[in-house]
Scaffold this motif. Structure first.
Motif, PDB file in Angstrom:
ATOM      1  N   PHE A  32       0.814  -1.206   0.000  1.00  0.00           N
ATOM      2  CA  PHE A  32       0.000   0.000   0.000  1.00  0.00           C
ATOM      3  C   PHE A  32       0.849   1.258   0.000  1.00  0.00           C
ATOM      4  N   ALA A  33       0.408   2.236  -0.759  1.00  0.00           N
ATOM      5  CA  ALA A  33       0.875   3.597  -0.538  1.00  0.00           C
ATOM      6  C   ALA A  33       0.188   4.122   0.718  1.00  0.00           C
ATOM      7  N   ILE A  34       0.890   4.994   1.435  1.00  0.00           N
ATOM      8  CA  ILE A  34       0.329   5.530   2.674  1.00  0.00           C
ATOM      9  C   ILE A  34       0.262   7.047   2.585  1.00  0.00           C
ATOM     10  N   GLY A  35      -0.670   7.619   3.309  1.00  0.00           N
ATOM     11  CA  GLY A  35      -0.793   9.065   3.284  1.00  0.00           C
ATOM     12  C   GLY A  35      -1.359   9.614   4.569  1.00  0.00           C
ATOM     13  N   TRP A  36      -0.967  10.833   4.879  1.00  0.00           N
ATOM     14  CA  TRP A  36      -1.543  11.599   5.974  1.00  0.00           C
ATOM     15  C   TRP A  36      -2.234  12.820   5.383  1.00  0.00           C
ATOM     16  N   PHE A  37      -3.438  13.070   5.819  1.00  0.00           N
ATOM     17  CA  PHE A  37      -4.237  14.179   5.344  1.00  0.00           C
ATOM     18  C   PHE A  37      -4.749  14.965   6.538  1.00  0.00           C
ATOM     19  N   ARG A  38      -5.096  16.206   6.312  1.00  0.00           N
ATOM     20  CA  ARG A  38      -5.656  16.994   7.394  1.00  0.00           C
ATOM     21  C   ARG A  38      -6.769  17.882   6.872  1.00  0.00           C
ATOM     22  N   SER A  85       8.317  21.597  15.122  1.00  0.00           N
ATOM     23  CA  SER A  85       8.139  23.046  14.926  1.00  0.00           C
ATOM     24  C   SER A  85       6.703  23.373  14.558  1.00  0.00           C
ATOM     25  N   LEU A  86       5.797  22.844  15.316  1.00  0.00           N
ATOM     26  CA  LEU A  86       4.383  23.014  14.989  1.00  0.00           C
ATOM     27  C   LEU A  86       3.944  24.460  15.104  1.00  0.00           C
ATOM     28  N   LYS A  87       3.020  24.824  14.225  1.00  0.00           N
ATOM     29  CA  LYS A  87       2.491  26.177  14.145  1.00  0.00           C
ATOM     30  C   LYS A  87       0.980  26.137  14.368  1.00  0.00           C
ATOM     31  N   PRO A  88       0.404  27.241  14.802  1.00  0.00           N
ATOM     32  CA  PRO A  88      -1.057  27.261  14.977  1.00  0.00           C
ATOM     33  C   PRO A  88      -1.810  26.862  13.708  1.00  0.00           C
ATOM     34  N   GLU A  89      -1.271  27.189  12.549  1.00  0.00           N
ATOM     35  CA  GLU A  89      -1.943  26.841  11.291  1.00  0.00           C
ATOM     36  C   GLU A  89      -1.885  25.352  10.980  1.00  0.00           C
ATOM     37  N   ASP A  90      -1.171  24.572  11.780  1.00  0.00           N
ATOM     38  CA  ASP A  90      -1.180  23.118  11.635  1.00  0.00           C
ATOM     39  C   ASP A  90      -2.383  22.489  12.344  1.00  0.00           C
ATOM     40  N   THR A  91      -3.133  23.280  13.078  1.00  0.00           N
ATOM     41  CA  THR A  91      -4.305  22.770  13.779  1.00  0.00           C
ATOM     42  C   THR A  91      -5.324  22.210  12.802  1.00  0.00           C
ATOM     43  N   ALA A  92      -5.708  20.951  13.009  1.00  0.00           N
ATOM     44  CA  ALA A  92      -6.633  20.270  12.102  1.00  0.00           C
ATOM     45  C   ALA A  92      -6.907  18.867  12.640  1.00  0.00           C
ATOM     46  N   VAL A  93      -7.857  18.214  12.015  1.00  0.00           N
ATOM     47  CA  VAL A  93      -8.035  16.775  12.213  1.00  0.00           C
ATOM     48  C   VAL A  93      -7.145  16.063  11.198  1.00  0.00           C
ATOM     49  N   TYR A  94      -6.282  15.190  11.697  1.00  0.00           N
ATOM     50  CA  TYR A  94      -5.348  14.459  10.847  1.00  0.00           C
ATOM     51  C   TYR A  94      -5.836  13.022  10.677  1.00  0.00           C
ATOM     52  N   SER A  95      -5.821  12.568   9.440  1.00  0.00           N
ATOM     53  CA  SER A  95      -6.274  11.213   9.135  1.00  0.00           C
ATOM     54  C   SER A  95      -5.216  10.477   8.325  1.00  0.00           C
ATOM     55  N   CYS A  96      -5.080   9.193   8.589  1.00  0.00           N
ATOM     56  CA  CYS A  96      -4.199   8.362   7.782  1.00  0.00           C
ATOM     57  C   CYS A  96      -5.029   7.599   6.754  1.00  0.00           C
ATOM     58  N   ALA A  97      -4.374   7.204   5.674  1.00  0.00           N
ATOM     59  CA  ALA A  97      -5.061   6.480   4.619  1.00  0.00           C
ATOM     60  C   ALA A  97      -4.079   5.596   3.880  1.00  0.00           C
ATOM     61  N   VAL A  98      -4.595   4.539   3.265  1.00  0.00           N
ATOM     62  CA  VAL A  98      -3.771   3.673   2.439  1.00  0.00           C
ATOM     63  C   VAL A  98      -4.503   3.393   1.138  1.00  0.00           C
ATOM     64  N   GLY A  99      -3.720   3.160   0.101  1.00  0.00           N
ATOM     65  CA  GLY A  99      -4.289   2.845  -1.196  1.00  0.00           C
ATOM     66  C   GLY A  99      -3.383   1.897  -1.952  1.00  0.00           C
ATOM     67  N   SER A 100      -3.975   1.076  -2.799  1.00  0.00           N
ATOM     68  CA  SER A 100      -3.188   0.041  -3.483  1.00  0.00           C
ATOM     69  C   SER A 100      -3.075   0.243  -4.986  1.00  0.00           C
ATOM     70  N   ARG A 101      -3.828   1.163  -5.540  1.00  0.00           N
ATOM     71  CA  ARG A 101      -3.791   1.350  -7.004  1.00  0.00           C
ATOM     72  C   ARG A 101      -3.663   2.817  -7.352  1.00  0.00           C
ATOM     73  N   LEU A 102      -2.648   3.465  -6.739  1.00  0.00           N
ATOM     74  CA  LEU A 102      -2.469   4.894  -6.957  1.00  0.00           C
ATOM     75  C   LEU A 102      -1.770   5.203  -8.267  1.00  0.00           C
ATOM     76  N   ILE A 103      -2.060   6.367  -8.788  1.00  0.00           N
ATOM     77  CA  ILE A 103      -1.257   6.982  -9.828  1.00  0.00           C
ATOM     78  C   ILE A 103      -0.242   7.847  -9.090  1.00  0.00           C
ATOM     79  N   LEU A 104       1.032   7.542  -9.208  1.00  0.00           N
ATOM     80  CA  LEU A 104       2.039   8.196  -8.383  1.00  0.00           C
ATOM     81  C   LEU A 104       2.042   9.713  -8.543  1.00  0.00           C
TER      82      LEU A 104
END
Length: 126
Positions: A32-38, A85-104
């Motif tokens: 799987f490719a892995i990703g972090w999103f917010r 070095s976290l900043k106030p603008e980094d405030t968010a809900v962070y989610s992880c995800a995986v995918g198996s057939r990505l276009i790089l």
């Protein structure tokens, strides 16, 4: 079916660090490719950092380059996001995800991912 569970979010002061973890069950992460999103309130979801299954392609949003590091431990079935070095603008809900057939070339796009965690809140505030 892959289940993902994030941990490690919380409240941190500006300049501080957090490490998010995402544990997978139901499958190994090897293929799987892995990703972090917010997503911050009132904003669109944003790809923060992503990595291909062979670790040959890694993406970081411009806003986090030099501060965040994505990593994976396939043997443990866990992915990580080290945030420094976290900043106030980094405030968010962070989610992880995986995918198996990505276009790089589109690795940063949420629609490329098949399975998602429930999200963990990160708040950067003094």
């Amino acid at each position: 079916q892959v289940q993902l569970v994030e941990s490690g979010g919380g409240l941190v002061q500006p300049g501080g660090s957090l490490r998010l973890s995402c544990a997978a069950s139901g499958s190994t992460l090897d293929d799987f490719a892995i990703g972090w999103f917010r997503q911050a309130p009132g904003k669109e979801p944003e790809g923060v950092s992503c990595m291909s299954s062979d670790e040959g392609t890694t993406y970081y949003a411009d806003s986090v380059k030099g501060r965040f590091t994505i990593s994976r431990d396939n043997a443990q079935g866990t992915m990580y996001l080290q945030m420094n070095s976290l900043k106030p603008e980094d405030t968010a809900v962070y989610s992880c995800a995986v995918g198996s057939r990505l276009i790089l070339s589109s690795i940063r796009l949420p629609e490329q991912y098949d399975y998602w965690g429930q999200g963990t809140q990160v708040t950067v505030s003094s």
